[in-house]
Enzyme design. Structure first.
Site, PDB file in Angstrom:
ATOM      1  N   HIS A 170       0.820  -1.214   0.000  1.00 23.30           N
ATOM      2  CA  HIS A 170       0.000   0.000   0.000  1.00 23.30           C
ATOM      3  C   HIS A 170       0.849   1.256   0.000  1.00 23.30           C
ATOM      4  CE1 HIS A 170       0.725   1.034   4.272  1.00 23.30           C
ATOM      5  NE2 HIS A 170       0.706  -0.263   4.500  1.00 23.30           N
ATOM      6  N   CYS A 186       2.688  -4.790   6.779  1.00 18.53           N
ATOM      7  CA  CYS A 186       2.499  -4.557   5.348  1.00 18.53           C
ATOM      8  C   CYS A 186       3.778  -4.086   4.671  1.00 18.53           C
ATOM      9  CB  CYS A 186       1.385  -3.538   5.128  1.00 18.53           C
ATOM     10  SG  CYS A 186      -0.223  -4.069   5.776  1.00 18.53           S
TER      11      CYS A 186
END
Length: 220
Positions: A170, A186
């Site tokens: 992301h 992440c």
């Protein structure tokens, strides 16, 4: 996967975006997406040279030669060098700088990209809230998309089979973290960089997250 698997750096070169065929995950205020994209993209943006964030220029997007036999469309994350590679049809790869998770929160493995989202909402996991309630509990019901949202401008959702792992590739509102270890699991990218990558990633592609330096050292 190490830097030996990707060699022959050339000038950065971007092809025209392909149309997205994926339904977005929950998002907020679609009418503001274009304005937000402009807000997080540098003026006179050139992916090969624009670096208002001040990190090492090696983390700027570049087209490089890929190892033979890799599947076009797949993503490979070299957690040691902090690079993400998106494999192209012509035997090259687009390479981007990334940040990965802190400590044992990073989870090497092979995943499938099942969903994509523009300016997604973000909800911390139960584990994140338990680990740091002061930071995360106030967002237990979700945080609307936007330039300060932790998922940033775009998100690719990583699955194992039909199970959402809650791991994402992301954009990040903290671009100075690129090259380091900063997230809660992440893979982070510069928002302007993932805006480009996003349109070229198809659902069903595989994402290979390779071990970071501490795991490699422990196994050697």
């Amino acid at each position: 996967m190490t830097r030996r698997h990707f060699i022959g750096s050339t000038a950065a070169l971007f092809s025209a975006p392909i149309a997205s065929t994926v339904s977005a995950a929950p998002t907020s205020d679609r009418s503001r997406w274009a304005a937000w994209d402009a807000q997080v993209t540098p003026v006179n943006y050139d992916p090969a040279t624009s670096n208002p964030w001040g990190f090492h220029r090696r983390f700027l997007p570049q087209r490089v030669e890929a190892n033979a036999g890799l599947t076009p469309g797949d993503i490979h994350v070299d957690a040691v060098a902090r690079y993400l590679y998106h494999i192209q049809d012509d035997g090259t790869a687009m390479r981007y700088g990334v940040a990965i998770a802190r400590g044992n929160l990073y989870e090497p493995g092979t995943y499938t990209i099942k969903r994509k989202a523009k300016w997604p909402t973000w909800t911390p996991t139960a584990a994140m809230i338990k680990r740091d309630p002061g930071q995360y509990e106030r967002h237990a019901d979700g945080m609307n998309g936007g330039p300060t949202n932790p998922l940033g401008s775009r998100a690719l959702y990583l699955y194992v089979g039909n199970r959402d792992t809650y791991l994402r590739i992301h954009g990040s509102p903290s671009p100075r973290s690129i090259g380091g270890r900063a997230s809660s699991g992440c893979v982070r990218m510069v928002m302007a960089h993932i805006i480009d990558l996003y349109d070229h990633v198809s659902p069903g592609a595989s994402a290979y997250l390779y071990p970071p330096e501490d795991i490699i050292s422990a196994q050697s």
